[in-house]
Design a protein around this motif. Structure first.
Motif, PDB file in Angstrom:
ATOM      1  N   MET A  78     -18.934  -2.818  -4.883  1.00  0.00           N
ATOM      2  CA  MET A  78     -18.468  -1.931  -3.823  1.00  0.00           C
ATOM      3  C   MET A  78     -17.801  -0.696  -4.424  1.00  0.00           C
ATOM      4  O   MET A  78     -17.000  -0.807  -5.344  1.00  0.00           O
ATOM      5  N   GLN A  79     -18.125   0.478  -3.906  1.00  0.00           N
ATOM      6  CA  GLN A  79     -17.489   1.712  -4.372  1.00  0.00           C
ATOM      7  C   GLN A  79     -16.057   1.804  -3.848  1.00  0.00           C
ATOM      8  O   GLN A  79     -15.164   2.236  -4.552  1.00  0.00           O
ATOM      9  N   ARG A  80     -15.866   1.410  -2.617  1.00  0.00           N
ATOM     10  CA  ARG A  80     -14.543   1.389  -1.986  1.00  0.00           C
ATOM     11  C   ARG A  80     -14.219  -0.058  -1.623  1.00  0.00           C
ATOM     12  O   ARG A  80     -15.009  -0.721  -0.952  1.00  0.00           O
ATOM     13  N   VAL A  81     -13.043  -0.483  -2.060  1.00  0.00           N
ATOM     14  CA  VAL A  81     -12.656  -1.880  -1.895  1.00  0.00           C
ATOM     15  C   VAL A  81     -11.534  -1.976  -0.859  1.00  0.00           C
ATOM     16  O   VAL A  81     -10.477  -1.366  -1.036  1.00  0.00           O
ATOM     17  N   PRO A  82     -11.731  -2.730   0.225  1.00  0.00           N
ATOM     18  CA  PRO A  82     -10.689  -2.858   1.247  1.00  0.00           C
ATOM     19  C   PRO A  82      -9.531  -3.737   0.763  1.00  0.00           C
ATOM     20  O   PRO A  82      -9.735  -4.725   0.058  1.00  0.00           O
ATOM     21  N   ALA A  83      -8.319  -3.335   1.165  1.00  0.00           N
ATOM     22  CA  ALA A  83      -7.120  -4.074   0.770  1.00  0.00           C
ATOM     23  C   ALA A  83      -6.073  -3.956   1.873  1.00  0.00           C
ATOM     24  O   ALA A  83      -6.155  -3.086   2.739  1.00  0.00           O
ATOM     25  N   VAL A  84      -5.103  -4.844   1.806  1.00  0.00           N
ATOM     26  CA  VAL A  84      -3.909  -4.724   2.636  1.00  0.00           C
ATOM     27  C   VAL A  84      -2.786  -4.345   1.684  1.00  0.00           C
ATOM     28  O   VAL A  84      -2.675  -4.875   0.576  1.00  0.00           O
ATOM     29  N   LEU A  85      -1.967  -3.392   2.106  1.00  0.00           N
ATOM     30  CA  LEU A  85      -0.834  -2.953   1.299  1.00  0.00           C
ATOM     31  C   LEU A  85       0.446  -3.514   1.917  1.00  0.00           C
ATOM     32  O   LEU A  85       0.736  -3.262   3.089  1.00  0.00           O
ATOM     33  N   LEU A  86       1.159  -4.293   1.129  1.00  0.00           N
ATOM     34  CA  LEU A  86       2.492  -4.716   1.532  1.00  0.00           C
ATOM     35  C   LEU A  86       3.394  -3.525   1.210  1.00  0.00           C
ATOM     36  O   LEU A  86       3.822  -3.328   0.074  1.00  0.00           O
ATOM     37  N   ALA A  87       3.592  -2.681   2.206  1.00  0.00           N
ATOM     38  CA  ALA A  87       4.256  -1.394   1.995  1.00  0.00           C
ATOM     39  C   ALA A  87       5.747  -1.547   1.718  1.00  0.00           C
ATOM     40  O   ALA A  87       6.316  -0.740   0.976  1.00  0.00           O
ATOM     41  N   ARG A  88       6.370  -2.547   2.305  1.00  0.00           N
ATOM     42  CA  ARG A  88       7.795  -2.770   2.119  1.00  0.00           C
ATOM     43  C   ARG A  88       8.105  -4.243   2.337  1.00  0.00           C
ATOM     44  O   ARG A  88       7.497  -4.886   3.187  1.00  0.00           O
ATOM     45  N   LEU A  89       9.075  -4.739   1.574  1.00  0.00           N
ATOM     46  CA  LEU A  89       9.584  -6.091   1.742  1.00  0.00           C
ATOM     47  C   LEU A  89      11.050  -6.033   1.340  1.00  0.00           C
ATOM     48  O   LEU A  89      11.374  -5.566   0.243  1.00  0.00           O
ATOM     49  N   ALA A  90      11.955  -6.441   2.231  1.00  0.00           N
ATOM     50  CA  ALA A  90      13.381  -6.332   1.947  1.00  0.00           C
ATOM     51  C   ALA A  90      14.163  -7.447   2.627  1.00  0.00           C
ATOM     52  O   ALA A  90      13.849  -7.842   3.747  1.00  0.00           O
ATOM     53  N   LEU A  91      15.188  -7.895   1.938  1.00  0.00           N
ATOM     54  CA  LEU A  91      16.066  -8.971   2.413  1.00  0.00           C
ATOM     55  C   LEU A  91      17.496  -8.439   2.410  1.00  0.00           C
ATOM     56  O   LEU A  91      17.957  -7.880   1.408  1.00  0.00           O
ATOM     57  N   ASP A  92      18.184  -8.578   3.526  1.00  0.00           N
ATOM     58  CA  ASP A  92      19.560  -8.116   3.635  1.00  0.00           C
ATOM     59  C   ASP A  92      20.416  -8.754   2.532  1.00  0.00           C
ATOM     60  O   ASP A  92      20.217  -9.924   2.179  1.00  0.00           O
TER      61      ASP A  92
END
Length: 163
Positions: A78-92
């Protein structure tokens, strides 16, 4: 115990502080707007029966160009590969040091796998904010892309570890 739910205007964001101002500010100022524009989906942890946010993570979609990937990742034609981006993860900060970071990450894996049944992606990608975050994700099976703070895991590997 915590309940995970989609971020809404009903959630109390005012006291959330993870120790990284960039993550705190984004949650307060941008998360709901990103959801309304369909540019990111944010999920929050709240203690049962409460609206105060204890942790959160956000997803967005991503397309990776094959030539920007390390050779082992670029296999498959595949020339372009689909992905999910975990854009942010934070714990108080009130909950840090209790072993909840990995639990929050696993929660994000489970949600991403559910979405992957509908919108297939090949990779789960994370752009680490700093070296501390980079080390955390490496400890949890992510591989770094040389020359960047980007890390990835194959969705198929995540599915196998969650089975």
């Amino acid at each position: 115990m915590f309940a995970c739910q989609s971020l809404s205007r009903e959630h109390d964001l005012d006291r959330f502080s993870c120790g990284k101002e960039e993550l705190d500010t984004w949650l307060r100022r941008s998360a709901l707007h990103a959801r309304s524009n369909n540019t990111a989906a944010t999920f929050v942890w709240c203690e049962e029966g409460r609206r105060e946010v204890a942790a959160y993570y956000s997803f967005t979609s991503l397309t990776l160009e094959r030539e920007e990937l390390p050779k082992p990742m670029a296999r498959g034609g595949m020339q372009r590969v689909p992905a999910v981006l975990l854009a942010r993860l934070a714990l108080d900060t009130r909950y840090q040091g209790q072993g909840l970071g990995p639990v929050l990450l696993v929660d994000s894996f489970e949600r991403a796998l559910t979405g992957n049944e509908v919108f297939a992606v090949r990779f789960f990608v994370m752009d680490a904010l700093d070296e501390e975050a980079h080390t955390f994700y490496e400890k949890h099976g992510f591989r770094g892309i040389p020359g960047s703070m980007r890390l990835y895991r194959k969705m198929s590997d995540i599915a196998r570890t969650m089975a």
